[in-house]
Write an enzyme that holds these catalytic residues in place. Sequence first.
Site, mmCIF file in Angstrom:
data_model
loop_
_atom_site.group_PDB
_atom_site.id
_atom_site.type_symbol
_atom_site.label_atom_id
_atom_site.label_comp_id
_atom_site.label_asym_id
_atom_site.label_seq_id
_atom_site.Cartn_x
_atom_site.Cartn_y
_atom_site.Cartn_z
ATOM 1 N N ASP A 472 56.451 33.851 40.630
ATOM 2 C CA ASP A 472 55.895 33.976 41.978
ATOM 3 C C ASP A 472 56.058 32.657 42.731
ATOM 4 O OD1 ASP A 472 54.496 35.107 44.075
ATOM 5 O OD2 ASP A 472 52.765 35.700 42.867
ATOM 6 N N ASP A 542 53.692 42.698 49.103
ATOM 7 C CA ASP A 542 52.319 42.851 48.611
ATOM 8 C C ASP A 542 51.670 44.074 49.235
ATOM 9 O OD1 ASP A 542 52.245 40.790 46.851
ATOM 10 O OD2 ASP A 542 51.308 39.357 48.210
HETATM 11 C C1 DGJ Z 1 51.260 37.279 45.082
HETATM 12 C C2 DGJ Z 1 51.995 38.432 44.458
HETATM 13 O O1 DGJ Z 1 52.816 39.026 45.401
HETATM 14 C C3 DGJ Z 1 50.991 39.394 43.863
HETATM 15 O O2 DGJ Z 1 51.649 40.520 43.362
HETATM 16 C C4 DGJ Z 1 50.232 38.672 42.789
HETATM 17 O O3 DGJ Z 1 51.090 38.317 41.750
HETATM 18 C C5 DGJ Z 1 49.562 37.441 43.371
HETATM 19 N N1 DGJ Z 1 50.498 36.603 44.066
HETATM 20 C C6 DGJ Z 1 48.888 36.644 42.298
HETATM 21 O O4 DGJ Z 1 48.345 35.467 42.759
#
Ligand code: DGJ
Length: 736
Positions: A472, A542
Amino acid sequence: MRRAICFLFLLLLSGSLLGQAVRYDEGRKIWLLSMGASSYAMGVDANNHLRHIYWGSHLWRTEDLTPPRPLRDGSSFDPKEMFENEEYAGWGGPRFYDAALKLVRADGNRDLVLQYASHSVSGNELHIRLKDIRDDINVTLHYRVYPSEGVLRRHSTIENNTRAPITVESAQSATWHLPAGEGYKLRYLTGRWAAETQLVEEPVHVGTKVLESRKGHTSHGINPWFSLDDGAAGEESGRVWFGALAWSGNWRITVEQTQYQQVRVTGGYNSFDFAYSLAPGETLETPAFFAGFTAGGYGAASRTLHRFERSQIFPGGLNARPRPVLYNSWEATTFNVDEPGQKALADKAASLGVELFVMDDGWFGERNHDRAGLGDWTVNPKKFPQGLKGLIDHVNAKGMEFGLWVEPEMVNADSDLYRAHPDWVIHFPDRPRSELRNQMVLNMARDDVREHIFKVLDKLATENNVRYFKWDMNRAVSEPGWPGEPLPEQRELWVKYVRNVYEIIDRLRAKHPTLEIESCSGGGGRVDLGILARSDVVWPSDNTEAFDRLRIQEGFTQAYAPQVMSAWVTDVPNMNRRSVPLKFRFLVAMQGALGIGANLNEWKEEDFTLARQMISLYKRIRPTVQQGALYRLMSPRHGEITANQYVAEDGKQAVLFVTRHAQQYNLPTPAIRLRGLDEKAVYKMEMLDGPPAMGRQQPQAPVSREVSGAYLMSQGLNVFLRGDYDSTAVMLERVR
Ligand code: DGJ
């Protein structure tokens, strides 16, 4: 035997018609590149300028092409250099536009005029060397033809062979010229966090449209993909030129129509805040810029890219295993992860048929919220007393693989790493260090930081049975200082950061050959062909709300294959406070790499029953969805119905997904005409919801459950969808 001879004959015929991928007409100094159904050509003029001459449908004779003619100045304000369509122009001479390369010599001289010097061909690759009219500053233009995939790859290498340093101020990968004219339409993908890959269309007018990222990552805002058409194209017809840049840092693509009706696209490193020093003997490589042409509309353009990505970009190529059905803990537990809780979720996930269990954020250091712990990649012993082993063994015993969330490039101020190395973050001395989501960005351009991160991840992968990292990156780069590094090398951070991220992933993959990577940057902030060359799947957004996802997925699939499009089924009400039925959520997520991100502790028995049914169906159609050809039949941007169809590579299976977002005026669902089938073949239909209600809303529906491709493509298929957020799927198996 007869079939084999026939095949050989066809192969020879196509070989002689299509000719070699790279041809050079020495007498007239013309190169003709053949990418299957399309061709691309350039030539050298009397002044030794390398000029573009053709990009369009396949040409089989170099004789048809005219070498670039000498031009005359249009006026004292419009010199001939402005009309020349140079393949790769240096900024010098009377060129009043953004050239592909701009540099400054140590003595301040900034004039650069590139001329053809030499070339070499090896197989499907052509390398053309350009040289400045005076100095030993060379640019090699690299062309690689992918004849079976219909794609051309271009990039450049800039080489300082003088005795003094130079600083490159703008370095583009390529300029692509389209046939001169007006009335072009541009399509690109814009958006923001939680609303990525929104497809927009607009007419091209005189001037320059800039698509770019200045954020250090690919960005949610605009994705490095474009398509241009002559204004008359549609989903399944019309002339479309398209391209995608393989770079996960600051990039720029400009789409320009000049006052002289030239239309060109230039892309590469973003020249914003860019500087790259080349000492004598040093070189700079620009990112790969891939492009293609089709006369078959937007659908054919994206199918070309999908097939190309699968065969040439994604790790594992055409033999990559289909994406497993995944479970991810984030929306269920956020930072509240611990061994018993994750085991309970894992049991439930396994009972559904999930194949890969991914534990998201919260498992390490003092990461109980987003204000602490980033950078401290050791397991939190309170949450996981046996380390990760207890959970991983449990997951494995349930027949699932294990994946782990990491965010290697980041650090919280409240972390042991930051306390030990405050100088490792990107910052300007004595200036504020902006914290976004309470985090700062490690300077990945530094070799010591790169080595530290590699060691951390390598240790995690070595000591634990981790099959998958979800990598991430939850903020963009700001205040891009690199204290201690001489100027102007500090600005090389933009390039070296990305290169080091790539290098870490490449080294990890080489050392742990079964390790897979999901690229995530707060959703779809890092989706491009550069990261996809080293990632197995990406997290497009997200936003997991199923109706919003339809448009995100429509945009995403313009450029990227469904195989890498992770899509989760999550709980409702979701974003927009919208609640759509579980079946609808499944049928949307099943159009990519299916995952479950719901809190299974809250599910009812009937949810589990439906989920089991859907996951087992998904496994039957998975190769068709992930590796087949996608036909977007009805867009979520128009009307109340979205319909997408996938056809297996071997043509034996097809699947149609239809979702209705709104029901108004009691209108029936229109007949959906399928595509990509064999007219002469007969298909057995299996409707997800049983046979259609004959005679009521679909008087022309076929009575038999076996239907010809001809009928399905010309009359179409009636499906019965009633009420808001109804949805269905139809499977077709070729029976003869
Ligand atoms: C952002 C990601 O897009 C989410 O799916 C998740 O992993 C969060 N970060 C975790 O902090």
